[in-house]
Scaffold this motif. Structure first.
Motif, PDB file in Angstrom:
ATOM      1  N   ASP A 146       0.839  -1.209   0.000  1.00  0.00           N
ATOM      2  CA  ASP A 146       0.000   0.000   0.000  1.00  0.00           C
ATOM      3  C   ASP A 146       0.870   1.254   0.000  1.00  0.00           C
ATOM      4  N   VAL A 147       1.850   1.284   0.894  1.00  0.00           N
ATOM      5  CA  VAL A 147       2.709   2.459   1.029  1.00  0.00           C
ATOM      6  C   VAL A 147       3.559   2.647  -0.217  1.00  0.00           C
ATOM      7  N   GLU A 148       4.096   1.570  -0.741  1.00  0.00           N
ATOM      8  CA  GLU A 148       4.932   1.673  -1.936  1.00  0.00           C
ATOM      9  C   GLU A 148       4.117   2.082  -3.160  1.00  0.00           C
TER      10      GLU A 148
ATOM     11  N   LEU B  86       3.240   9.294  -6.158  1.00  0.00           N
ATOM     12  CA  LEU B  86       3.830  10.588  -5.812  1.00  0.00           C
ATOM     13  C   LEU B  86       5.244  10.771  -6.350  1.00  0.00           C
ATOM     14  N   ASN B  87       5.798   9.718  -6.948  1.00  0.00           N
ATOM     15  CA  ASN B  87       7.199   9.742  -7.394  1.00  0.00           C
ATOM     16  C   ASN B  87       8.116  10.011  -6.199  1.00  0.00           C
ATOM     17  N   ASP B  88       7.827   9.355  -5.088  1.00  0.00           N
ATOM     18  CA  ASP B  88       8.530   9.524  -3.814  1.00  0.00           C
ATOM     19  C   ASP B  88       9.450   8.321  -3.612  1.00  0.00           C
ATOM     20  N   ARG B  89      10.721   8.476  -3.958  1.00  0.00           N
ATOM     21  CA  ARG B  89      11.635   7.341  -3.925  1.00  0.00           C
ATOM     22  C   ARG B  89      12.702   7.432  -2.831  1.00  0.00           C
TER      23      ARG B  89
ATOM     24  N   VAL C 246       9.718   5.171   2.184  1.00  0.00           N
ATOM     25  CA  VAL C 246      10.090   4.050   1.312  1.00  0.00           C
ATOM     26  C   VAL C 246      11.506   3.539   1.511  1.00  0.00           C
ATOM     27  N   ASP C 247      12.359   4.299   2.160  1.00  0.00           N
ATOM     28  CA  ASP C 247      13.761   3.921   2.304  1.00  0.00           C
ATOM     29  C   ASP C 247      14.057   3.594   3.768  1.00  0.00           C
TER      30      ASP C 247
ATOM     31  N   SER D 227      15.579   9.006  10.743  1.00  0.00           N
ATOM     32  CA  SER D 227      14.540  10.025  10.936  1.00  0.00           C
ATOM     33  C   SER D 227      14.050  10.036  12.382  1.00  0.00           C
ATOM     34  N   VAL D 228      13.239  11.010  12.698  1.00  0.00           N
ATOM     35  CA  VAL D 228      12.632  11.124  14.021  1.00  0.00           C
ATOM     36  C   VAL D 228      11.751   9.902  14.333  1.00  0.00           C
ATOM     37  N   PHE D 229      11.262   9.207  13.291  1.00  0.00           N
ATOM     38  CA  PHE D 229      10.372   8.070  13.482  1.00  0.00           C
ATOM     39  C   PHE D 229      11.125   6.771  13.779  1.00  0.00           C
ATOM     40  N   GLY D 230      12.370   6.660  13.306  1.00  0.00           N
ATOM     41  CA  GLY D 230      13.182   5.469  13.562  1.00  0.00           C
ATOM     42  C   GLY D 230      12.897   4.282  12.665  1.00  0.00           C
ATOM     43  N   LYS D 231      11.802   4.335  11.946  1.00  0.00           N
ATOM     44  CA  LYS D 231      11.454   3.293  10.983  1.00  0.00           C
ATOM     45  C   LYS D 231      10.455   3.858   9.991  1.00  0.00           C
ATOM     46  N   ARG D 232      10.159   3.098   8.947  1.00  0.00           N
ATOM     47  CA  ARG D 232       9.273   3.583   7.889  1.00  0.00           C
ATOM     48  C   ARG D 232       7.873   3.882   8.416  1.00  0.00           C
TER      49      ARG D 232
END
Length: 138
Positions: A26-28, A34-37, A42-43, A50-55
């Motif tokens: 779903d996320v991919e 969005l052309n969000d690579r 996604v990475d 990041s502040v989130f620590g995971k995807r």
């Protein structure tokens, strides 16, 4: 069968709920649109830093499920989205289960509704809240 509820049959307090598991696919797929690579969506390496620590899921991806509940649940097919406020509270991680709820707060003139919109995660944490204004089709 297409579900559509008549404006006259809708009452303040009526609600509709949908559950959704947010998969990696779903996320991919959303990221592809969005052309969000190269983001923390996604990475895995970028996400760890990041502040989130995971995807995490895209906020607008999660918010888009509100439209599905409105269009398929309450008021149903043919509803016209007029306005939506969104307040993002906590992230949604990949492979999470979310619950999306819409609730009629007020009936407005011209077949319009003011609706509470909520999304919670599997631990009942509030992920997103806001309000929508929609117009019920004839």
């Amino acid at each position: 069968m297409i579900k559509q509820i008549s404006y006259d049959d809708i009452r303040v307090g009526d609600s509709a709920i949908m559950n959704k598991r947010i998969s990696v696919k779903d996320v991919e797929s959303f990221a592809e649109i969005l052309n969000d690579r190269d983001s923390f969506h996604v990475d895995e390496e970028v996400a760890r830093k990041s502040v989130f620590g995971k995807r995490v899921c895209h906020g607008m991806h999660i918010a888009s499920y509100i439209s599905e509940v409105i269009g398929k649940g309450l008021p149903g097919f043919g509803t016209i989205y007029l306005n939506q406020t969104l307040n993002f509270k906590t992230p949604v991680y990949l492979n999470s289960n979310i619950t999306i709820e819409v609730k009629v707060l007020e009936k407005l003139p011209r077949r319009k509704l003011r609706m509470l919109t909520l999304i919670k995660d599997e631990d009942e944490n509030l992920v997103l809240d806001g309000e929508a204004i929609v117009k019920v089709s004839k």
